[in-house]
Write an enzyme that holds these catalytic residues in place. Sequence first.
Site, short mmCIF file in Angstrom:
data_model
loop_
_atom_site.label_atom_id
_atom_site.label_comp_id
_atom_site.label_asym_id
_atom_site.label_seq_id
_atom_site.Cartn_x
_atom_site.Cartn_y
_atom_site.Cartn_z
N HIS A 204 13.62 4.00 3.10
CA HIS A 204 13.51 2.58 3.41
C HIS A 204 13.96 2.28 4.83
O HIS A 204 13.45 1.36 5.48
CB HIS A 204 14.33 1.76 2.40
N ASN B 68 -16.03 -6.48 -6.29
CA ASN B 68 -15.26 -5.77 -7.31
C ASN B 68 -15.74 -6.14 -8.72
O ASN B 68 -16.11 -5.27 -9.52
CB ASN B 68 -13.76 -6.10 -7.18
N HIS C 183 9.20 4.02 -7.47
CA HIS C 183 10.47 3.96 -6.74
C HIS C 183 11.04 2.55 -6.83
O HIS C 183 10.62 1.75 -7.68
CB HIS C 183 10.26 4.41 -5.29
N HIS D 31 -10.96 17.77 38.58
CA HIS D 31 -12.19 17.62 37.80
C HIS D 31 -12.20 18.58 36.62
O HIS D 31 -11.51 19.60 36.61
CB HIS D 31 -13.41 17.86 38.69
N CYS E 248 -16.43 -10.49 -0.12
CA CYS E 248 -14.97 -10.54 -0.04
C CYS E 248 -14.29 -9.54 -0.96
O CYS E 248 -13.08 -9.63 -1.19
CB CYS E 248 -14.45 -11.95 -0.32
#
EC number: 2.7.3.9
Length: 831
Positions: free
Chosen positions: A298, A563, A15, A747, A611
């Site tokens: 948007h 990673n 987009h 209750h 990390c």
Amino acid sequence: MLTIQFLCPLPNGLHARPAWELKEQCSQWQSEITFINHRQNAKADAKSSLALIGTGTLFNDSCSLNISGSDEEQARRVLEEYIQVRFIDSDSVQPTQAELTAHPLPRSLSRLNPDLLYGNVLASGVGVGTLTLLQSDSLDSYRAIPASAQDSTRLEHSLATLAEQLNQQLRERDGESKTILSAHLSLIQDDEFAGNIRRLMTEQHQGLGAAIIRNMEQVCAKLSASASDYLRERVSDIRDISEQLLHITWPELKPRNNLVLEKPTILVAEDLTPSQFLSLDLKNLAGMILEKTGRTSHTLILARASAIPVLSGLPLDAIARYAGQPAVLDAQCGVLAINPNDAVSGYYQVAQTLADKRQKQQAQAAAQLAYSRDNKRIDIAANIGTALEAPGAFANGAEGVGLFRTEMLYMDRDSEPDEQEQFEAYQQVLLAAGDKPIIFRTMDIGGDKSIPYLNIPQEENPFLGYRAVRIYPEFAGLFRTQLRAILRAASFGNAQLMIPMVHGLDQILWVKGEIQKAIVELKRDGLRHAETITLGIMVEVPSVCYIIDHFCDEVDFFSIGSNDMTQYLYAVDRNNPRVSPLYNPITPSFLRMLQQIVTTAHQRGKWVGICGELGGESRYLPLLLGLGLDELSMSSPRIPAVKSQLRQLDSEACRELARQACECRSAQEIEALLTAFTPEEDVRPLLALENIFVDQAFSNKEQAIQFLCGNLGVNGRTEHPFELEEDVWQREEIVTTGVGFGVAIPHTKSQWIRHSSISIARLAKPVDWQSEMGEVELVIMLTLGANEGMNHVKVFSQLARKLVNKNFRQSLFAAQDAQSILTLLETELTF
């Protein structure tokens, strides 16, 4: 010609925003670059945002970039890195369906007989204001303007004016607003957008107004035919910039339908463009009802970022007759309450009180340091790439920055950043952090992160190539400049230094020498700087794991880059669809490696963090805690949930889980072990100060039950306060729970209560409990777990017997505060 083949990684498709970013990446090269969507058999100029959007590219579509020209080799290298690593970051995270699902109307509201209209939730929240109708602009008058010899000049002037206006707004905005405005600027500067208008004027002899409108209609028709909701909803952006062009070109014809909000307003419109939303005074925008806006437009993204509740699915003609009247837009239950009476207004006042309590508690929880249930401390930090991200990370509860990607300062530019620019960027994040630690990873560039102005030759395998610390000796001046900037900034906060891609001890010894040289230079130059700095390395190359003991003599900490380490350990390219299924850090070999790193480092008094993406994966948090990691650094939106989950985990139980996982023979066995792992539920007392209130100004029975159930949600005793309330009301309908003496005991035994609780509200004045036993000024609510052994009848009976005692009742009514009530009940009751 060179080709890059890939699967579209964007969840929302190609987009406006990712198209703009891809176009910016491609436009810096002389080569011709063609984007191809093989599913659609659609080709586009990759230097045109509009053409890229028009390919209708969806998530996982097979795509390619064909690059042909004098700089094709360098372009391919840089664009391949962008596609593999950063392209996905240009997309936006959308709310889940659960976040947009309306809660059933609670009895505490429905019993008040409100005048309601039902809609669909697009942005959650509650707003109170006056209904104000915004009529849509008609473009017919612009279409009818005859062609003129000045049309071409007018078009260029209007495009330039709109670009100037957008650039001015970009200087004043940040966050989602800035991203969307950048996409709009890209569209009006797109050759195809303006070129189509020019062709309509020259080839079809249309006037400028008609040409702008016809171009808008053509582009919108193409987007509307997309299979993607997200792409279809970009129609609003095309309409927005087209209408702005028309109004700039003929300002005298009809002023744009802008609205001045002078008091809290619920805005009702067929649709609202992003620029219209940004022109509103958000302090007085209580909510919006948009008839035709989709969940990914948007305008909706801006509304969510601004915490503005939004409903759709309400026909304008059904609301128009209520224009000017007060209303409540409830985008939790998906209703619009027209002209609320005092009782309905009271319901929403209680709802606002609960929302304020929840927000305050969330802020307090985020500010708390992270501990396990048995008080094992673990640091929770954020991964960021710019100083602008730091305040948001700290607001989410980050206790520091575990990874500041300094390479972002070097990318997407024609020359290297100088020392002063870097110093100011690093100083900015340190000042925002206060005394929180900021770990600056030195520039991880080269290899897969190609920097054109360094002129590093193309490599066959850039992930294993000339990058990070490996390039520092050749570019020693560049590295020294960065060290100087970081050392200068370090005098303003808690800065730490981390070196990426280290594989041997000689590299870190060389780096330490360069640090000392930089310190000597700064002293010579008379510049304020840190005399020393904490130093660590990224553990992402497997060879380091076998000499951690040697590194402990030279560095202060280790941060595992999960990673890259996963790729290197398994020899797997995670971007290659044929082998990417092998990319899995939760295997016996990977876990044993982590265990070895942590054990060796801890034996020598060094801390170890992680990390990579693994650090923020909630499913694997028990393993990471059990392995003994000292720090987890992650994307900041994940921090609140990870902190909350950590508080439920026992570190000893997790340590045993990790031990068993390391003994498993396969990833499947580890996953089965995780599935079977059930953290022991923390035990909360039946009676607690957080659930006792005195002098509550409720005006009816409904508010009392609403508040007490909602408060249990605020305090984490239930995740489903609306459903719990429904169970209380179902019991209430069997027989009213007024027991006389000015007391009621509502209750229930419910599946929706996580921690059985007694909630107490002593009222400022009695309310009608709709009971033969008279009005009530003390409410004692029992909510017990459906599967707990505790018998609610026994608890109820014990309370009732005590309440018969006049002295006990008088003590309850005379108690000065909540603590006094708690002390009395703990003394008198045994459960």
